[in-house]
Enzyme design. Structure first.
Site, PDB file in Angstrom:
ATOM      1  CG  ASN A   1      17.195   4.052  -0.574  1.00  0.00           C
ATOM      2  OD1 ASN A   1      16.770   4.144  -1.726  1.00  0.00           O
ATOM      3  ND2 ASN A   1      18.445   4.326  -0.256  1.00  0.00           N
TER       4      ASN A   1
ATOM      5  NE  ARG B   1      15.184  -0.873 -12.531  1.00  0.00           N
ATOM      6  CZ  ARG B   1      14.151  -1.361 -11.848  1.00  0.00           C
ATOM      7  NH1 ARG B   1      12.936  -0.940 -12.128  1.00  0.00           N
ATOM      8  NH2 ARG B   1      14.335  -2.256 -10.900  1.00  0.00           N
TER       9      ARG B   1
ATOM     10  NE  ARG C   1       9.335  -6.703  -7.779  1.00  0.00           N
ATOM     11  CZ  ARG C   1       9.756  -7.380  -6.711  1.00  0.00           C
ATOM     12  NH1 ARG C   1       9.811  -6.786  -5.531  1.00  0.00           N
ATOM     13  NH2 ARG C   1      10.129  -8.643  -6.817  1.00  0.00           N
TER      14      ARG C   1
ATOM     15  CG  HIS D   1      19.742  -7.195 -14.273  1.00  0.00           C
ATOM     16  ND1 HIS D   1      21.032  -7.022 -13.811  1.00  0.00           N
ATOM     17  CD2 HIS D   1      19.021  -6.164 -13.757  1.00  0.00           C
ATOM     18  CE1 HIS D   1      21.093  -5.944 -13.051  1.00  0.00           C
ATOM     19  NE2 HIS D   1      19.887  -5.404 -13.000  1.00  0.00           N
TER      20      HIS D   1
ATOM     21  CE1 TYR E   1      20.608   5.782  -9.754  1.00  0.00           C
ATOM     22  CE2 TYR E   1      20.517   3.659 -10.858  1.00  0.00           C
ATOM     23  CZ  TYR E   1      19.956   4.595 -10.020  1.00  0.00           C
ATOM     24  OH  TYR E   1      18.741   4.337  -9.444  1.00  0.00           O
TER      25      TYR E   1
ATOM     26  NE  ARG F   1      24.280   0.479  -4.228  1.00  0.00           N
ATOM     27  CZ  ARG F   1      23.462   0.236  -5.255  1.00  0.00           C
ATOM     28  NH1 ARG F   1      23.706   0.810  -6.415  1.00  0.00           N
ATOM     29  NH2 ARG F   1      22.441  -0.574  -5.135  1.00  0.00           N
TER      30      ARG F   1
ATOM     31  CG  HIS G   1      24.246   0.978 -10.953  1.00  0.00           C
ATOM     32  ND1 HIS G   1      24.091   0.590 -12.274  1.00  0.00           N
ATOM     33  CD2 HIS G   1      23.245   0.373 -10.268  1.00  0.00           C
ATOM     34  CE1 HIS G   1      23.036  -0.203 -12.377  1.00  0.00           C
ATOM     35  NE2 HIS G   1      22.498  -0.353 -11.187  1.00  0.00           N
TER      36      HIS G   1
END
Length: 721
Positions: free
Chosen positions: A64, A389, A419, A449, A482, A579, A607
């Site tokens: 992270n 993704r 990204r 997204h 997740y 979160r 998530h």
């Protein structure tokens, strides 16, 4: 002071004037995200966490922080370099944010090193060790040297640094040795850089024997430099590592070819400026200064490391076969509504809408199955999908290709600017295009997204639209770690809205879109949320207190934050399950007295996104892909969908209540932005949020299986007379 109305009229709260735009009421995005990593690191420190899971959390924090420097510090440094003087909503300049972030990162890194040392001592008691090379026996050193010669040495390339050999390129996040080599006189020393060739095929930690003893690859290389430099002497040899800026986005509106532009960005990112230099604590000041000068860094950008460098590589150790040192294995269960359903479309049509809870319920037997059956069902005419993704282990891409090859209309909106997944997405796009899939790259200036699969099927009574709308990516790997939500639906209004959405995504044209159910960003979602917050204020009364509950990854948008402050001032109760990043400060007199902010950390990464409004008793629930961040609400295509079926609303209510009431996994934010972890008062409250939801999913499946058996038995008895 509060007036007490005799009737059920809205409550009027009189408070001293508070300037809701004042920076003091907004926490900093970067600092609150770093605070989240302190909570993650606590999982590594917490003795209740199994030992190898503690190693995992150390690796997560390390990864992270790497990403934080690449994305956030890199962006802030660009702002400083561009001379941008605009302050953040919390009143900080770009340089001030960098300085404060660095101080907090150093605090986290120091704590991480302490925790790592404690965990390694405990691992040693379990016969798991990372052994310094000089502590190996002569026989072990001989074995390791032979392994190095056979498997690694041919890949090693030393690079001299002298007037004839300019300073070499140092790749992002690579481990490197900086050595001083001389023949006879130290004054004639030559600097040499040697890259440590860690890769998917060459592990960072090399197993010494049949036991779980390992030596670090850099340590092995540093102690066998005589192979690279025969008859030479080594004055010193120290590790260093660089982190490069990942913020290299260009103006796509000026690009003739978006695909070519992204590929160019990837090439530029490889050679982007360095934003962090990590060096061994023992590296001499002269060598540190040389690296700083060559890499264009200041003293503040140097981070000394007195233990293992690049701790993200510790993920390797979590694969050690010691079940007693890991969380109990989790196997996602089948969805009870799809249990033994021969046709997923018939099951959806019978139910209307089905709620999915991952990773508690299987991604493979729900979402992947949905796309698989769509690709093979002769009645399916078209499949449309957004792809942000995915992974090589996800079969959805192959199913889409199969569908296109069988003559179905298949259209996929691929987000090339996801990204760190740009290269993979380019590969998927090329592969699908070659199979006849209609691939587009979304709308210029916006990231796509949203998480949507849209299927048009010829049913017995005409064309019917089916869809999956989710909070998580179409990625089989992350679907197991997740927590996400999704719906499978054939709701007519949602289907009509998705037709509008995909027409927009595949053309980029923006005529008036008539959405009846969905709340897409960037046009509708933010105004709708603000309007619903104001509606909650208007419907709030003393006898029917308003209630807003949001669960998401981040609350960063200043307008949403200000609206929630106004709602709290009016007396509306607000529960926020956030979160990581959260700008809002709870429990401040006259400002946020009715607000509670909690954060949940557990074995899975939280998530999912849920938006709840009590709405005077006519409750509304929504799930979707968007966090309340300015970028999500204004610069991305997001999809948030209502969940209207009472049975599914009850399931979402259960999730919210479990998370809000839990005593094991919850951290509560204080008015100053710090967090305090709740402590279970007794054994009854020692089960974490995610363990509770695992049990709940298993119980749902058991109940469905039992019900099916009873139904079968009853039918058999009835048939027998």
């Amino acid at each position: 002071m509060t007036t007490q109305p005799a009737t059920d009229e809205p409550v009027t709260t009189v408070t001293p004037h508070i300037d809701l735009s004042s920076p003091e009421w907004y926490l900093n995005r970067e600092l609150t995200w770093l605070e989240f990593n302190k909570r993650v690191l606590w999982e590594a420190e917490d003795e209740r966490t199994p030992l190898l899971e503690r190693v995992k959390f150390i690796a997560i924090v390390s990864a992270n922080l790497d990403e934080f420097f690449m994305k956030r510090i890199g962006g802030l440094k660009q702002q400083v370099g561009a001379g941008i003087s605009e302050l953040s909503v919390d009143g900080r300049s770009s340089q001030q944010q960098i300085t404060e972030c660095y101080a907090l990162v150093r605090e986290i890194e120091a704590k991480k090193r302490t925790v790592f040392s404690q965990v390694m001592q405990l691992l040693e008691q379990q016969n798991i060790r990372i052994v310094p090379y000089n502590k190996l026996s002569k026989e072990q050193q001989k074995t390791m040297r032979e392994h190095y010669i056979a498997n690694i040495f041919p890949l090693v390339t030393p690079q001299a640094i002298d007037p004839a050999h300019p300073f070499p390129f140092i790749s992002n996040l690579s481990l490197n040795l900086l050595a001083g080599i001389y023949s006879t006189e130290p004054e004639d020393m030559t600097l040499v850089r040697i890259k440590v060739p860690v890769s998917p095929k060459i592990k960072r930690f090399i197993q010494i024997d049949h036991e779980n003893n390992y030596v670090a690859l850099g340590d092995l290389m540093a102690n066998n430099l005589d192979m690279l430099f025969p008859d030479m002497k080594v004055a010193f040899c120290e590790l260093f590592r660089v982190t490069r800026n990942a913020v290299t986005e260009k103006d796509e509106e000026q690009a003739d070819d978006l695909l070519q532009m992204i590929e160019s960005e990837l090439r530029e990112r490889k050679f982007a400026s360095v934003v962090r230099l990590e060096v061994s604590e023992h590296m001499a000041k002269l060598q540190r200064g040389r690296l700083m000068a060559e890499l264009g860094l200041d003293e503040q950008d140097i981070f000394s490391v007195n233990s293992l460098m690049a701790m993200s590589d510790l993920f390797q150790l979590t694969a050690i076969d010691r079940p007693d040192l890991l969380d109990p294995p989790h196997h996602p269960c089948d969805h009870p509504k799809l249990l033994n359903a021969p046709n997923i479309f018939h099951a959806i049509r019978d139910q209307g809408t089905i709620l999915l809870q991952h990773p508690y319920e299987s991604f493979v037997t729900t979402v992947e199955r949905f796309v698989k059956e769509a690709s093979r069902d002769p009645n399916v005419q078209a499949i449309k999908m957004t792809l942000y993704r995915t992974s090589a282990g996800t079969k959805i891409i192959q199913y889409l290709i199969d569908a296109a090859l069988s003559g179905k209309q298949v259209a996929v909106v691929v987000e090339l600017k996801a990204r760190f997944d740009e290269s993979a997405n380019i590969k998927w796009a090329h592969r699908m295009e070659n199979a006849g899939v209609h691939v587009t790259y979304g709308v210029v200036g916006l990231k796509t997204h949203s998480k949507v699969v849209y299927v048009v099927r010829q049913d017995y009574n005409g064309l019917r639209r089916y869809a999956h709308i989710g909070t998580g990516n179409y990625h089989a790997g992350t679907a197991r770690i997740y927590t996400d939500l999704g719906i499978l639906t054939c709701d007519q209004q949602i289907g009509e809205d998705l037709t509008e959405l995909f027409n927009y995504l595949t053309t980029g044209l923006v005529p008036k879109r008539n959405y009846k159910s969905l709340l897409p960003a960037p046009k509708l979602l933010k105004p709708s949320l603000l309007k619903k917050i104001e509606r909650e204020i208007s419907k709030h009364s003393e006898h029917n207190q308003g209630l807003i509950q949001f669960k998401m990854n981040a609350l960063e948008d200043a307008d949403i934050t200000e609206a929630l402050y106004r709602a709290s001032q009016a007396g509306v109760k607000i529960d926020l399950i956030i979160r990581d990043t959260c700008r809002l400060r709870p429990n401040i007199a006259g400002l946020s007295e009715t607000v509670r902010v909690i954060s949940i950390v557990g074995r899975f990464l939280e998530h999912s996104r849920i938006f709840y409004f009590q709405n005077g008793g006519d409750e509304e629930y929504f799930i979707g892909s968007a966090d309340c961040m300015k970028r999500n609400l204004e610069s991305r295509v997001e999809v948030v969908t209502p969940v209207q079926k009472p049975e599914l609303q009850a399931a979402l209510r259960q999730i919210l209540n479990i998370q809000l009431d839990n005593q094991r996994s919850v951290w509560e934010m204080q008015p100053n932005g710090q967090y305090i972890q709740r402590n279970p008062k007794d054994a009854q409250h020692k089960t974490g949020v995610q363990e509770t939801l695992i049990e709940s999913a298993n119980n749902r499946l058991k109940a469905a299986e039992k019900g099916k058996k009873l139904k079968t038995k009853s039918a058999r008895q009835k048939a027998q007379g």
